[in-house]
Design an enzyme around this catalytic site. Structure first.
Site: not given
Ligand code: ATR
Length: 267
Positions: A60, A64, A211
């Site tokens: 992450t 990446k 989110y």
């Protein structure tokens, strides 16, 4: 089996919680840990992973792209996207994959239905956008449209999309069935939206890959106008489920994964 996620910082990652819940649901004897690897230590990555005897790992922010020179091979989608979030380790051979795009698309398909005939607009042209756009170009009949603030970001895109400047967003948004924000604008309760949405198709889906919070300012303006909204929680769950499938060949227990993450974040 042993897995991990590498990043920096990594202490807030929900991946260990989510993967352990899946292992539990499937009665698998497996581990998943979070490894904090600062960029200045990254050149030791092969030794670090070997010392932890991992069978695979997730990658992450901010690694990446940095991981790519350390890999022995890339999947076609990781190659096209130019970023890797999943590595399979087998006999000391490392193969890089990217499950972010397929994660978003699979999650959306479960709720929206078939995407073949949808006209889709993506806002932002970073790594996440590229993964989603690439996956969608394999599926949708119509060209995928992407708007971005900086047009030179598209220079290394190796697949066909319809490029627009962010300033065109308000004017063109009414043509689309699905609009997806992939920029970080609105993350961590910043009350800012990447753009204004007006006069959209009545049955449009307005999506955000963020989110946290569950409803960004971008989604709130859409919801306030009565449009269907969809946040990035499914993308997080499905990218993990796809990684698990690549590592083990087994289907993950999506519901178990989603419930534990939802519970931790929103309750
Ligand atoms: P990721 O890999 O998570 O997708 P990224 O590669 O940093 O993140 O890409 C972030 C995207 O959000 C980029 O498209 C960026 O636009 P630029 O290419 O113009 O930098 C976009 N972005 C970030 N902050 C933005 C803002 N305040 N307004 C509009 N777009 C923004």
């Amino acid at each position: 089996m042993k897995f991990a996620v590498i990043g920096n910082p990594i202490s807030h990652s929900l991946s260990p919680l989510m993967h352990h819940e899946n292992f539990k649901a499937l009665k698998l004897n497996a581990q998943y840990e979070a490894l904090n690897i600062p960029p200045e230590h990254f050149h030791h990555i092969r030794d670090i992973i070997q010392a932890h005897a991992l069978d695979g790992f997730n990658v992450t922010i901010p690694h990446k792209e940095r991981i790519i020179p350390y890999l022995d091979a890339l999947s076609p989608e990781a190659e096209a996207i130019g970023a890797v979030n999943t590595v399979v380790v087998s006999d000391n051979q490392w193969v890089g994959h990217n499950t972010d795009g397929i994660g978003f698309v699979k999650g959306l398909e479960q709720r929206y239905g078939n995407l073949d005939n949808a006209r889709i607009l993506i806002i932002g042209a970073g790594g996440a956008s590229k993964g989603i756009a690439y996956t969608l170009t394999q599926k949708a009949r119509y060209p995928i449209a992407v708007v971005n603030r900086t047009m030179s970001r598209f220079d290394d895109w190796q697949f066909d999309i319809e490029k627009h400047h962010l300033s065109e967003l308000e004017q063109i948004a009414g043509q689309f069935d699905i609009i997806i924000n992939t920029t970080p604008v609105g993350m961590n309760n910043v009350e800012e939206s990447v753009g204004v949405l007006n006069a959209l198709k009545e049955d449009v889906w307005v999506c955000d890959i963020i989110y946290i919070p569950a409803q960004t300012a971008f989604l709130k303006q859409a919801a306030d106008q009565g449009y269907q909204t969809y946040n990035g929680l499914d993308m997080f769950v499905y990218q993990g489920a796809e990684s698990f499938r690549i590592w083990t060949g087994q289907e993950a227990n999506i519901e178990a994964m989603r419930q534990i993450v939802e519970h931790r974040l929103y309750q």
